[in-house]
Every structure is written in C-alpha cells, then in structure tokens.
Design a protein around this motif. Structure first.
Motif, PDB file in Angstrom:
ATOM      1  N   UNK A 111      -2.502 -24.599   6.265  1.00 55.15           N
ATOM      2  CA  UNK A 111      -3.346 -25.301   5.711  1.00 55.15           C
ATOM      3  C   UNK A 111      -4.810 -25.254   5.946  1.00 55.15           C
ATOM      4  N   UNK A 112      -5.000 -24.717   7.357  1.00 53.99           N
ATOM      5  CA  UNK A 112      -6.402 -24.579   7.719  1.00 53.99           C
ATOM      6  C   UNK A 112      -7.074 -23.506   6.778  1.00 53.99           C
ATOM      7  N   UNK A 113      -6.422 -22.259   6.545  1.00 50.15           N
ATOM      8  CA  UNK A 113      -7.017 -21.166   5.944  1.00 50.15           C
ATOM      9  C   UNK A 113      -7.222 -21.590   4.508  1.00 50.15           C
ATOM     10  N   UNK A 114      -6.252 -22.422   4.020  1.00 48.99           N
ATOM     11  CA  UNK A 114      -6.310 -22.668   2.664  1.00 48.99           C
ATOM     12  C   UNK A 114      -7.374 -23.770   2.430  1.00 48.99           C
ATOM     13  N   UNK A 115      -7.362 -24.670   3.413  1.00 46.20           N
ATOM     14  CA  UNK A 115      -8.472 -25.679   2.825  1.00 46.20           C
ATOM     15  C   UNK A 115      -9.953 -25.124   3.484  1.00 46.20           C
ATOM     16  N   UNK A 116     -10.051 -24.408   4.179  1.00 49.15           N
ATOM     17  CA  UNK A 116     -11.384 -23.612   4.663  1.00 49.15           C
ATOM     18  C   UNK A 116     -11.742 -22.728   3.760  1.00 49.15           C
ATOM     19  N   UNK A 117     -10.973 -21.966   3.135  1.00 52.03           N
ATOM     20  CA  UNK A 117     -11.254 -21.231   1.905  1.00 52.03           C
ATOM     21  C   UNK A 117     -11.589 -21.788   0.806  1.00 52.03           C
ATOM     22  N   UNK A 118     -10.808 -23.013   0.507  1.00 54.65           N
ATOM     23  CA  UNK A 118     -11.094 -23.608  -0.470  1.00 54.65           C
ATOM     24  C   UNK A 118     -12.727 -24.256  -0.682  1.00 54.65           C
ATOM     25  N   UNK A 119     -12.996 -24.841   0.452  1.00 57.24           N
ATOM     26  CA  UNK A 119     -14.092 -25.547   0.639  1.00 57.24           C
ATOM     27  C   UNK A 119     -15.389 -24.431   0.549  1.00 57.24           C
ATOM     28  N   UNK A 120     -15.100 -23.255   1.067  1.00 54.49           N
ATOM     29  CA  UNK A 120     -16.277 -22.211   0.964  1.00 54.49           C
ATOM     30  C   UNK A 120     -16.206 -21.704  -0.359  1.00 54.49           C
ATOM     31  N   UNK A 121     -15.178 -21.357  -0.999  1.00 56.33           N
ATOM     32  CA  UNK A 121     -15.154 -20.619  -2.257  1.00 56.33           C
ATOM     33  C   UNK A 121     -15.026 -21.367  -3.510  1.00 56.33           C
ATOM     34  N   UNK A 122     -14.468 -22.690  -3.487  1.00 58.89           N
ATOM     35  CA  UNK A 122     -14.413 -23.570  -4.562  1.00 58.89           C
ATOM     36  C   UNK A 122     -15.419 -24.781  -4.290  1.00 58.89           C
ATOM     37  N   UNK A 123     -15.386 -25.511  -3.544  1.00 59.11           N
ATOM     38  CA  UNK A 123     -16.223 -26.699  -3.141  1.00 59.11           C
ATOM     39  C   UNK A 123     -17.648 -26.581  -3.396  1.00 59.11           C
ATOM     40  N   UNK A 124     -17.944 -25.600  -2.498  1.00 62.11           N
ATOM     41  CA  UNK A 124     -19.317 -25.022  -2.390  1.00 62.11           C
ATOM     42  C   UNK A 124     -20.054 -24.695  -3.887  1.00 62.11           C
ATOM     43  N   UNK A 125     -19.158 -24.410  -4.858  1.00 61.23           N
ATOM     44  CA  UNK A 125     -19.692 -24.195  -6.226  1.00 61.23           C
ATOM     45  C   UNK A 125     -20.045 -25.346  -6.965  1.00 61.23           C
ATOM     46  N   UNK A 126     -19.611 -26.542  -6.584  1.00 63.39           N
ATOM     47  CA  UNK A 126     -20.040 -27.633  -7.259  1.00 63.39           C
ATOM     48  C   UNK A 126     -21.609 -28.338  -6.852  1.00 63.39           C
ATOM     49  N   UNK A 127     -21.946 -28.071  -5.603  1.00 61.78           N
ATOM     50  CA  UNK A 127     -22.837 -28.399  -4.868  1.00 61.78           C
ATOM     51  C   UNK A 127     -24.039 -28.987  -5.688  1.00 61.78           C
ATOM     52  N   UNK A 128     -24.558 -27.729  -6.477  1.00 59.68           N
ATOM     53  CA  UNK A 128     -25.791 -27.958  -7.254  1.00 59.68           C
ATOM     54  C   UNK A 128     -25.509 -28.890  -8.529  1.00 59.68           C
ATOM     55  N   UNK A 129     -24.214 -28.948  -8.670  1.00 61.17           N
ATOM     56  CA  UNK A 129     -24.153 -30.057 -10.058  1.00 61.17           C
ATOM     57  C   UNK A 129     -24.098 -31.460  -9.531  1.00 61.17           C
ATOM     58  N   UNK A 130     -23.016 -31.718  -8.310  1.00 62.70           N
ATOM     59  CA  UNK A 130     -22.994 -33.015  -8.137  1.00 62.70           C
ATOM     60  C   UNK A 130     -24.194 -33.535  -7.376  1.00 62.70           C
ATOM     61  N   UNK A 131     -25.264 -32.711  -6.759  1.00 64.91           N
ATOM     62  CA  UNK A 131     -26.471 -33.233  -6.316  1.00 64.91           C
ATOM     63  C   UNK A 131     -27.614 -33.235  -7.381  1.00 64.91           C
ATOM     64  N   UNK A 132     -27.109 -32.976  -8.833  1.00 72.17           N
ATOM     65  CA  UNK A 132     -28.021 -33.011  -9.739  1.00 72.17           C
ATOM     66  C   UNK A 132     -29.049 -31.924  -9.629  1.00 72.17           C
ATOM     67  N   UNK A 133     -28.879 -30.731  -9.069  1.00 68.35           N
ATOM     68  CA  UNK A 133     -30.113 -29.608  -9.180  1.00 68.35           C
ATOM     69  C   UNK A 133     -29.681 -29.065 -10.389  1.00 68.35           C
TER      70      UNK A 133
END
Ligand SMILES: [Fe+2]
Ligand SMILES: [Fe+2]
Length: 135
Positions: A111-133
């Motif tokens: 669960x840790x490897x899945x969640x940490x990889x998911x945050x780094x590889x997926x979640x971080x790709x929406x940052x610029x969108x949800x922050x309005x950049x």
C-alpha cells in the motif's frame, strides 16, 4: 514509520492533509506488525477497511477537483484509483474469508509503494491545473 515529506506536496492544503492521513493509517498497519496483532486477521482487516473508506473519500475529493479543470489525464487517473480500490477490497475479502494471503508487512509495503508512487507520478501531474496555473 512512514513519513509525509514536502516532496509529496501537490500544492493543495486539503489534498496534502488527506495524503498525510492516508500515511497515518498505513503507520497503524506498521504499528500492528510490532504487536501480537500482526497475525490477527480481523484486526488487519479492520485497519484495511479504514484505509479503504478513507481512500474512497480521498479519491472522490481529488476527482471532483481535477474534473473541474482541463487536466488531460482524468480518465487514466480515475482508472488508477479504481485499480487500487479493487486491490484493497481483494485483500480485505481474503482476510475475512481466511484465505491465506499477504501478511501485515507485505500489506504495508504494497500500500505504501502504491500510494507514494501514485502521488509522485499521478497526483503531482494535476498540481498546475488545480492551482489554476494552467487553465
Ligand atoms: Fe490520485
Ligand atoms: Fe491522492
């Protein structure tokens, strides 16, 4: 002990807090390993259900946020969420049925490897969108 560090930040306070909460539930699994409860199927299943409930809530919140933007990876991101939910549901069902399955160490590693990889590889790709950049 699993620690949330700023490298996991997606630049959204609510989401970062939810990720920290997920890490804290995984720490409960690690804590359980150190006690006699490590082999207690009902106990592991109970923590996994907490992880499942909170993960479902978190994924919904995340999807609401990025669905409101032009984020281009919506479909594959939602698919990744569904796959993880399925994985955790399978772990719970095996514990509940008494089918020989992963132990607490394997569960927390997975669960840790899945969640940490998911945050780094997926979640971080929406940052610029949800922050309005990127609009
Ligand atoms: Fe996600
Ligand atoms: Fe997330």
């Amino acid at each position: 002990m699993i620690e949330w560090t700023p490298r996991f930040s997606v630049s959204d306070e609510t989401i970062d807090m939810q990720h920290q909460k997920l890490f804290s539930i995984m720490n409960d699994i690690i804590e359980a390993m150190k006690t006699s409860k490590a082999d207690d199927r009902a106990f592991i299943s109970e923590i996994l259900k907490r992880l499942l409930d909170y993960t479902e809530y978190h994924f919904r919140e995340e999807e609401i946020k990025f669905n409101a933007t032009t984020y281009p990876k919506k479909t594959e991101h939602i698919r990744a969420h569904k796959e993880f939910i399925k994985k955790v549901e399978e772990m719970i069902s095996k514990k509940d049925k008494g089918i020989p399955s992963l132990n607490a160490i394997q569960i927390s590693n997975l669960t840790y490897s899945w969640l940490s990889n998911h945050i780094l590889n997926f979640d971080k790709t929406y940052t610029d969108y949800i922050t309005g950049k990127i609009k």
